[in-house]
Design an enzyme around this catalytic site. Structure first.
Site, PDB file in Angstrom:
ATOM      1  N   LYS A 228      41.294 102.445  91.642  1.00  5.22           N
ATOM      2  CA  LYS A 228      40.935 102.028  90.279  1.00  5.22           C
ATOM      3  C   LYS A 228      41.922 100.973  89.783  1.00  5.22           C
ATOM      4  O   LYS A 228      43.108 101.240  89.643  1.00  5.22           O
ATOM      5  CB  LYS A 228      40.951 103.233  89.344  1.00  5.22           C
ATOM      6  CG  LYS A 228      40.768 102.898  87.867  1.00  5.22           C
ATOM      7  CD  LYS A 228      41.036 104.104  86.978  1.00  5.22           C
ATOM      8  CE  LYS A 228      41.152 103.708  85.518  1.00  5.22           C
ATOM      9  NZ  LYS A 228      41.540 104.846  84.652  1.00  5.22           N
ATOM     10  N   ASP A 233      44.151  99.000  79.676  1.00  2.40           N
ATOM     11  CA  ASP A 233      43.063  99.757  79.061  1.00  2.40           C
ATOM     12  C   ASP A 233      43.324  99.928  77.572  1.00  2.40           C
ATOM     13  O   ASP A 233      44.114 100.769  77.147  1.00  2.40           O
ATOM     14  CB  ASP A 233      42.935 101.128  79.739  1.00  2.40           C
ATOM     15  CG  ASP A 233      41.779 101.940  79.167  1.00  2.40           C
ATOM     16  OD1 ASP A 233      40.909 101.339  78.504  1.00  2.40           O
ATOM     17  OD2 ASP A 233      41.743 103.156  79.399  1.00  2.40           O
ATOM     18  N   LYS A 240      42.047 103.020  71.804  1.00  2.46           N
ATOM     19  CA  LYS A 240      43.094 104.029  71.859  1.00  2.46           C
ATOM     20  C   LYS A 240      44.046 103.871  70.670  1.00  2.46           C
ATOM     21  O   LYS A 240      44.241 102.755  70.170  1.00  2.46           O
ATOM     22  CB  LYS A 240      43.921 103.879  73.151  1.00  2.46           C
ATOM     23  CG  LYS A 240      43.200 104.184  74.442  1.00  2.46           C
ATOM     24  CD  LYS A 240      44.132 103.928  75.614  1.00  2.46           C
ATOM     25  CE  LYS A 240      43.461 104.194  76.953  1.00  2.46           C
ATOM     26  NZ  LYS A 240      43.265 105.632  77.186  1.00  2.46           N
ATOM     27  N   ASP A 251      47.372 101.681  84.163  1.00  2.00           N
ATOM     28  CA  ASP A 251      46.039 102.195  84.475  1.00  2.00           C
ATOM     29  C   ASP A 251      45.467 101.587  85.748  1.00  2.00           C
ATOM     30  O   ASP A 251      44.360 101.918  86.147  1.00  2.00           O
ATOM     31  CB  ASP A 251      45.090 101.968  83.293  1.00  2.00           C
ATOM     32  CG  ASP A 251      44.028 103.043  83.198  1.00  2.00           C
ATOM     33  OD1 ASP A 251      44.215 104.135  83.774  1.00  2.00           O
ATOM     34  OD2 ASP A 251      42.987 102.803  82.554  1.00  2.00           O
ATOM     35  N   ASP A 310      36.233 104.439  76.560  1.00  2.00           N
ATOM     36  CA  ASP A 310      37.560 104.741  77.112  1.00  2.00           C
ATOM     37  C   ASP A 310      37.470 105.579  78.383  1.00  2.00           C
ATOM     38  O   ASP A 310      38.479 105.971  78.942  1.00  2.00           O
ATOM     39  CB  ASP A 310      38.413 105.460  76.056  1.00  2.00           C
ATOM     40  CG  ASP A 310      39.887 105.459  76.405  1.00  2.00           C
ATOM     41  OD1 ASP A 310      40.299 104.586  77.199  1.00  2.00           O
ATOM     42  OD2 ASP A 310      40.628 106.318  75.902  1.00  2.00           O
ATOM     43  N   GLU A 312      36.224 104.351  81.205  1.00  2.00           N
ATOM     44  CA  GLU A 312      35.734 103.183  81.938  1.00  2.00           C
ATOM     45  C   GLU A 312      36.057 103.217  83.419  1.00  2.00           C
ATOM     46  O   GLU A 312      35.373 102.588  84.225  1.00  2.00           O
ATOM     47  CB  GLU A 312      36.307 101.901  81.311  1.00  2.00           C
ATOM     48  CG  GLU A 312      37.718 101.530  81.733  1.00  2.00           C
ATOM     49  CD  GLU A 312      38.779 102.563  81.371  1.00  2.00           C
ATOM     50  OE1 GLU A 312      39.748 102.699  82.137  1.00  2.00           O
ATOM     51  OE2 GLU A 312      38.650 103.249  80.333  1.00  2.00           O
ATOM     52  N   ARG A 314      35.801 105.512  85.749  1.00  2.00           N
ATOM     53  CA  ARG A 314      34.753 106.072  86.611  1.00  2.00           C
ATOM     54  C   ARG A 314      33.557 105.122  86.709  1.00  2.00           C
ATOM     55  O   ARG A 314      32.822 105.144  87.702  1.00  2.00           O
ATOM     56  CB  ARG A 314      34.333 107.443  86.091  1.00  2.00           C
ATOM     57  CG  ARG A 314      33.654 107.462  84.739  1.00  2.00           C
ATOM     58  CD  ARG A 314      33.713 108.806  84.053  1.00  2.00           C
ATOM     59  NE  ARG A 314      35.060 109.072  83.565  1.00  2.00           N
ATOM     60  CZ  ARG A 314      35.413 110.192  82.924  1.00  2.00           C
ATOM     61  NH1 ARG A 314      34.514 111.144  82.715  1.00  2.00           N
ATOM     62  NH2 ARG A 314      36.639 110.362  82.498  1.00  2.00           N
TER      63      ARG A 314
END
Length: 461
Positions: A228, A233, A240, A251, A310, A312, A314
């Site tokens: 990933k 993010d 967030k 991330d 949030d 995102e 997956r």
């Protein structure tokens, strides 16, 4: 270089006498009477991560006493490189004999500092080791781990999707691998719509992309590593809070760890055909950002309702996993900083492992404990599939309950993995919140030593 391998006789250097609380009483008999007396007067007992400098007659350092946990501990010497005076050191022939791999690895990790943005340099202590395959392996593993740390620690301004692409291309050049990249609108033409949707709001020079590295004998078993790569993010439109965004440069920690593992696969020449896939995006906010309630068709043909922007990671992984599965690999391993729920359940030090093969999960757990590079199994509990169902699409990217968040995220990914496809999913933190010898606060390589050992078993049998 903090660890130097010497082919012949080691040059002049200060010896490090290793011991432990369990062996100190016996080990100290190899010291002179004055040295034993000095150690006793200072209270040295061989406690792990402790050390004592023994002076010579001219006021220099004659000997370093070092307390370690065990001869094969990957952090055995990690407390020393930044604590000892600058100079050359070697392992003493007496005392607790360290495994050369552990010595090289632990010294290198202990010397690591992320100082790319520091105005001043640092002169460290150098360890001399006899040349050999174990020490060479220790240096190689340390190099991969510190590369992971550097990638995660680099601020998002200098580690966007284009920078991840450059890192993969540099790796490919070093190991004569091939790289293919789909960027921006090319993702839609190549049928990677989910990756495009998440990253489309980013600036023009930070467009979403899928990076593919391939290496190895075309006849060898295909190993697919997927990481990933959310380079920052913000949470998207479901933004967030400030505290939640502070560490979101990390991330892309799954991508960094997948790159580190891929580096080791190539450097150690595992008998596999490697495919490394990095979906790289920035989850940004602009007028064309994807929205809560949007529905997107994925590469697999399944549709996703966006319950929360949030969640995102997956979404980008599902296209990459579908593409990986199309090649019918012998194994898919995906690595991702996927859920806070995994951290609530297991904390920062224990990545969550998901696998359909219970025996395989137990083997990896035991190996992780032995390697001191742990991971811990959580179940793919099928009863929770209902939590990611939605009446308007095939699947929702956010669960309908706050419970079991790591499991529902793993179940989401499983929907894109064929039933007969061997697959591991690792939900990791990629960050040390507490400083310990060899493990400074900041980005961290997690599970790659364990996975490397396990892959060597799998493909060398």
């Amino acid at each position: 270089m903090t660890v130097t391998l010497v082919a012949k006789k080691l040059p002049a250097s200060t010896p490090i006498f290793c011991t432990s609380t369990a062996t100190w009483t016996q080990d100290r008999q190899a010291l002179s009477a004055p040295q034993r007396a000095w150690a006793q007067s200072t209270g040295f007992s061989g406690k792990a991560d402790s050390h004592l400098l023994l002076p010579d007659e001219e006021g220099g350092v004659a000997l370093v006493l070092a307390g370690v946990r065990a001869a094969d501990d990957p952090y055995a010497l990690s407390a020393l490189p930044q604590a000892l005076p600058a100079g050359r050191y070697r392992l003493h022939v007496d005392g607790l004999g360290l495994d050369p791999q552990a010595a090289a690895l632990s010294w290198s990790l202990g010397d690591y500092v992320f100082d790319a943005y520091k105005a001043r340099g640092r002169v460290g202590a150098e360890l001399l080791l006899a040349q050999g395959p174990e020490a060479e392996r220790g240096i190689a593993v340390a190099g991969a781990m510190t590369a992971v740390r550097d990638l995660v620690n680099t601020p998002a301004e200098a580690m966007g999707p284009q920078h991840l692409e450059a890192a993969v291309k540099m790796l490919a050049k070093a190991h004569k691998a091939k790289v293919k990249v789909w960027e921006g609108e090319a993702l839609l033409k190549a049928n990677f719509p989910a990756i495009h949707a998440v990253g489309r709001a980013a600036a023009a020079d930070r467009q979403p992309r899928l990076i593919e590295l391939t290496w190895g004998d075309a006849k060898a078993p295909l190993l697919s590593l997927v990481g990933k790569g959310v380079c920052f993010d913000s949470g998207g439109l479901d933004i967030k809070p400030a505290d939640g965004m502070r560490l979101m440069k990390k991330d892309m920690g799954g991508a960094a760890n997948a790159i580190g593992l891929g580096l080791l696969v190539m450097a150690l020449k595992l008998p596999v055909r490697l495919q490394l896939l990095i979906p790289a995006v920035e989850n940004a906010i602009s007028g064309n950002a994807f929205r809560p309630g949007d529905i997107f068709r994925t590469r697999s043909g399944q549709t996703i309702e966006i319950g929360n922007t949030d969640a995102e990671g997956r979404v980008i992984l599902c296209d990459a996993l579908t593409y990986a599965a199309e090649g019918k690999p012998d194994l898919i391993v995906d690595m991702a900083t996927l859920t806070g729920a995994a951290r609530v359940a297991l904390g920062a030090e224990l990545p969550a492992l998901f696998t359909r093969d219970t025996a395989q999960g137990r083997e990896l757990t035991d190996l992780g404990l032995a390697e001191k590079d742990p991971l811990w199994p959580l179940p793919l509990w099928q009863g929770y599939q209902v939590l990611i169902d939605t009446p308007v699409a095939d699947i929702s990217n956010s669960g309908s309950s706050p419970l079991a968040g790591a499991i529902t995220a793993a179940l989401f990914l499983e929907r894109f993995i064929p039933a007969d496809q061997p697959w591991l999913h690792i939900d990791l933190f990629a960050w040390n919140p507490l400083a310990r010898p060899g493990r400074p606060v900041g980005g961290e390589a997690q599970t790659i030593r364990t996975l490397l050992h396990w892959l060597e078993r799998r493909y060398s049998a």
